[in-house]
Design a protein around this motif. Sequence first.
Motif, PDB file in Angstrom:
ATOM      1  N   PRO A  47       0.832  -1.217   0.000  1.00 35.72           N
ATOM      2  CA  PRO A  47       0.000   0.000   0.000  1.00 35.72           C
ATOM      3  C   PRO A  47       0.863   1.262   0.000  1.00 35.72           C
ATOM      4  O   PRO A  47       1.851   1.355   0.733  1.00 35.72           O
ATOM      5  CB  PRO A  47      -0.810  -0.122   1.292  1.00 35.72           C
ATOM      6  N   HIS A  48       0.507   2.190  -0.866  1.00 36.67           N
ATOM      7  CA  HIS A  48       1.274   3.420  -1.013  1.00 36.67           C
ATOM      8  C   HIS A  48       0.341   4.558  -1.424  1.00 36.67           C
ATOM      9  O   HIS A  48      -0.755   4.324  -1.922  1.00 36.67           O
ATOM     10  CB  HIS A  48       2.379   3.238  -2.066  1.00 36.67           C
ATOM     11  N   LYS A  49       0.822   5.773  -1.181  1.00 33.36           N
ATOM     12  CA  LYS A  49       0.052   6.936  -1.595  1.00 33.36           C
ATOM     13  C   LYS A  49       0.199   7.103  -3.105  1.00 33.36           C
ATOM     14  O   LYS A  49       1.273   6.926  -3.659  1.00 33.36           O
ATOM     15  CB  LYS A  49       0.553   8.194  -0.893  1.00 33.36           C
ATOM     16  N   GLY A  50      -0.881   7.469  -3.739  1.00 36.34           N
ATOM     17  CA  GLY A  50      -0.827   7.761  -5.171  1.00 36.34           C
ATOM     18  C   GLY A  50      -0.938   6.527  -6.038  1.00 36.34           C
ATOM     19  O   GLY A  50      -0.733   5.399  -5.598  1.00 36.34           O
ATOM     20  N   VAL A  51      -1.270   6.771  -7.285  1.00 38.72           N
ATOM     21  CA  VAL A  51      -1.400   5.725  -8.295  1.00 38.72           C
ATOM     22  C   VAL A  51      -0.190   5.810  -9.215  1.00 38.72           C
ATOM     23  O   VAL A  51       0.130   6.883  -9.733  1.00 38.72           O
ATOM     24  CB  VAL A  51      -2.703   5.912  -9.106  1.00 38.72           C
ATOM     25  N   TYR A  52       0.499   4.678  -9.402  1.00 40.85           N
ATOM     26  CA  TYR A  52       1.614   4.621 -10.346  1.00 40.85           C
ATOM     27  C   TYR A  52       1.027   4.501 -11.743  1.00 40.85           C
ATOM     28  O   TYR A  52       0.483   3.457 -12.109  1.00 40.85           O
ATOM     29  CB  TYR A  52       2.518   3.424 -10.064  1.00 40.85           C
ATOM     30  N   ASP A  53       1.111   5.561 -12.506  1.00 40.17           N
ATOM     31  CA  ASP A  53       0.456   5.616 -13.816  1.00 40.17           C
ATOM     32  C   ASP A  53       1.483   5.873 -14.916  1.00 40.17           C
ATOM     33  O   ASP A  53       1.858   7.011 -15.174  1.00 40.17           O
ATOM     34  CB  ASP A  53      -0.613   6.716 -13.807  1.00 40.17           C
ATOM     35  N   GLU A  54       1.941   4.807 -15.532  1.00 42.99           N
ATOM     36  CA  GLU A  54       2.898   4.915 -16.630  1.00 42.99           C
ATOM     37  C   GLU A  54       2.129   4.800 -17.941  1.00 42.99           C
ATOM     38  O   GLU A  54       1.472   3.798 -18.197  1.00 42.99           O
ATOM     39  CB  GLU A  54       3.965   3.827 -16.524  1.00 42.99           C
ATOM     40  N   ARG A  55       2.223   5.844 -18.743  1.00 46.00           N
ATOM     41  CA  ARG A  55       1.471   5.921 -20.004  1.00 46.00           C
ATOM     42  C   ARG A  55       2.431   5.735 -21.168  1.00 46.00           C
ATOM     43  O   ARG A  55       3.311   6.569 -21.393  1.00 46.00           O
ATOM     44  CB  ARG A  55       0.765   7.270 -20.094  1.00 46.00           C
ATOM     45  N   VAL A  56       2.251   4.638 -21.901  1.00 48.99           N
ATOM     46  CA  VAL A  56       3.162   4.305 -22.993  1.00 48.99           C
ATOM     47  C   VAL A  56       2.499   4.466 -24.350  1.00 48.99           C
ATOM     48  O   VAL A  56       1.278   4.418 -24.482  1.00 48.99           O
ATOM     49  CB  VAL A  56       3.704   2.860 -22.876  1.00 48.99           C
ATOM     50  N   THR A  57       3.366   4.618 -25.326  1.00 47.76           N
ATOM     51  CA  THR A  57       2.975   4.587 -26.734  1.00 47.76           C
ATOM     52  C   THR A  57       3.766   3.453 -27.365  1.00 47.76           C
ATOM     53  O   THR A  57       4.999   3.401 -27.212  1.00 47.76           O
ATOM     54  CB  THR A  57       3.340   5.916 -27.433  1.00 47.76           C
ATOM     55  N   PHE A  58       3.103   2.561 -28.037  1.00 52.69           N
ATOM     56  CA  PHE A  58       3.794   1.446 -28.680  1.00 52.69           C
ATOM     57  C   PHE A  58       4.343   1.928 -30.015  1.00 52.69           C
ATOM     58  O   PHE A  58       3.619   2.007 -31.014  1.00 52.69           O
ATOM     59  CB  PHE A  58       2.856   0.256 -28.862  1.00 52.69           C
ATOM     60  N   ALA A  59       5.639   2.276 -30.040  1.00 55.86           N
ATOM     61  CA  ALA A  59       6.237   2.858 -31.229  1.00 55.86           C
ATOM     62  C   ALA A  59       6.684   1.803 -32.233  1.00 55.86           C
ATOM     63  O   ALA A  59       6.542   1.995 -33.430  1.00 55.86           O
ATOM     64  CB  ALA A  59       7.416   3.743 -30.841  1.00 55.86           C
ATOM     65  N   ASP A  60       7.220   0.696 -31.753  1.00 54.89           N
ATOM     66  CA  ASP A  60       7.759  -0.300 -32.673  1.00 54.89           C
ATOM     67  C   ASP A  60       7.722  -1.675 -32.014  1.00 54.89           C
ATOM     68  O   ASP A  60       8.159  -1.823 -30.866  1.00 54.89           O
ATOM     69  CB  ASP A  60       9.200   0.068 -33.041  1.00 54.89           C
ATOM     70  N   ILE A  61       7.211  -2.648 -32.728  1.00 49.63           N
ATOM     71  CA  ILE A  61       7.173  -4.030 -32.243  1.00 49.63           C
ATOM     72  C   ILE A  61       7.774  -4.919 -33.321  1.00 49.63           C
ATOM     73  O   ILE A  61       7.335  -4.896 -34.476  1.00 49.63           O
ATOM     74  CB  ILE A  61       5.728  -4.493 -31.933  1.00 49.63           C
ATOM     75  N   LYS A  62       8.768  -5.684 -32.937  1.00 50.24           N
ATOM     76  CA  LYS A  62       9.419  -6.644 -33.846  1.00 50.24           C
ATOM     77  C   LYS A  62       9.220  -8.033 -33.277  1.00 50.24           C
ATOM     78  O   LYS A  62       9.374  -8.243 -32.073  1.00 50.24           O
ATOM     79  CB  LYS A  62      10.921  -6.361 -33.969  1.00 50.24           C
ATOM     80  N   ILE A  63       8.890  -8.983 -34.146  1.00 46.78           N
ATOM     81  CA  ILE A  63       8.641 -10.362 -33.712  1.00 46.78           C
ATOM     82  C   ILE A  63       9.432 -11.317 -34.592  1.00 46.78           C
ATOM     83  O   ILE A  63       9.442 -11.188 -35.817  1.00 46.78           O
ATOM     84  CB  ILE A  63       7.140 -10.713 -33.821  1.00 46.78           C
ATOM     85  N   ASP A  64      10.087 -12.281 -33.949  1.00 42.19           N
ATOM     86  CA  ASP A  64      10.727 -13.376 -34.664  1.00 42.19           C
ATOM     87  C   ASP A  64      10.385 -14.656 -33.923  1.00 42.19           C
ATOM     88  O   ASP A  64      10.998 -14.971 -32.898  1.00 42.19           O
ATOM     89  CB  ASP A  64      12.242 -13.183 -34.744  1.00 42.19           C
ATOM     90  N   GLY A  65       9.355 -15.337 -34.396  1.00 43.37           N
ATOM     91  CA  GLY A  65       8.913 -16.569 -33.738  1.00 43.37           C
ATOM     92  C   GLY A  65       8.501 -16.289 -32.307  1.00 43.37           C
ATOM     93  O   GLY A  65       7.612 -15.475 -32.056  1.00 43.37           O
ATOM     94  N   PRO A  66       9.178 -16.923 -31.327  1.00 43.97           N
ATOM     95  CA  PRO A  66       8.780 -16.760 -29.921  1.00 43.97           C
ATOM     96  C   PRO A  66       9.440 -15.577 -29.210  1.00 43.97           C
ATOM     97  O   PRO A  66       9.347 -15.459 -27.999  1.00 43.97           O
ATOM     98  CB  PRO A  66       9.247 -18.079 -29.299  1.00 43.97           C
ATOM     99  N   LEU A  67      10.124 -14.706 -29.961  1.00 45.49           N
ATOM    100  CA  LEU A  67      10.812 -13.569 -29.366  1.00 45.49           C
ATOM    101  C   LEU A  67      10.242 -12.276 -29.920  1.00 45.49           C
ATOM    102  O   LEU A  67      10.039 -12.148 -31.134  1.00 45.49           O
ATOM    103  CB  LEU A  67      12.316 -13.635 -29.669  1.00 45.49           C
TER     104      LEU A  67
END
Length: 151
Positions: A83-103
């Motif tokens: 329990p802590h004061k405040g909400v941890y709010d990390e706002r991301v933008t997905f700029a680039d996603i690379k996939i090679d099989g299971p990675l």
Amino acid sequence: MRKLILCAFILLSLKSFAQQTEQDAIKQTISTMFNAMRKGDSTMLRSTFAKGIVFQGVASKKDGKVSLETENPDDFIKMVGTPHKGVYDERVTFADIKIDGPLASVWAPYKFYLDDKYSHCGVDVFQLMKTNDGWKIIYIVDTRRKDNCPE
């Protein structure tokens, strides 16, 4: 000839659809991690991580030198779930996603807020592995700064 072109088009469409579906699943894993942070839910948070996950940060020191800092994932999970004061709010933008099989590799600029108060920004880089239970985060490295934030 038309049938051959049609078959090629269908195969390319299926591959594109499968790639998009995998990207959506990867985004969902990362979004679940950030939702867990906002809720303070360490169980939900841990469910997004693979065993042996590594956390690192690239930090610029006051003297201008850059260092690589390794963090203990269990400490982070405990901090989120305590329990802590405040909400941890990390706002991301997905700029680039690379996939090679299971990675997969994800580049995601972010801005971090405590409740609605801006704290810092940077870029998260995630490495994920596809497991029998879906995509799991195996590595996170980030940068942190107060200004010159990515948009």
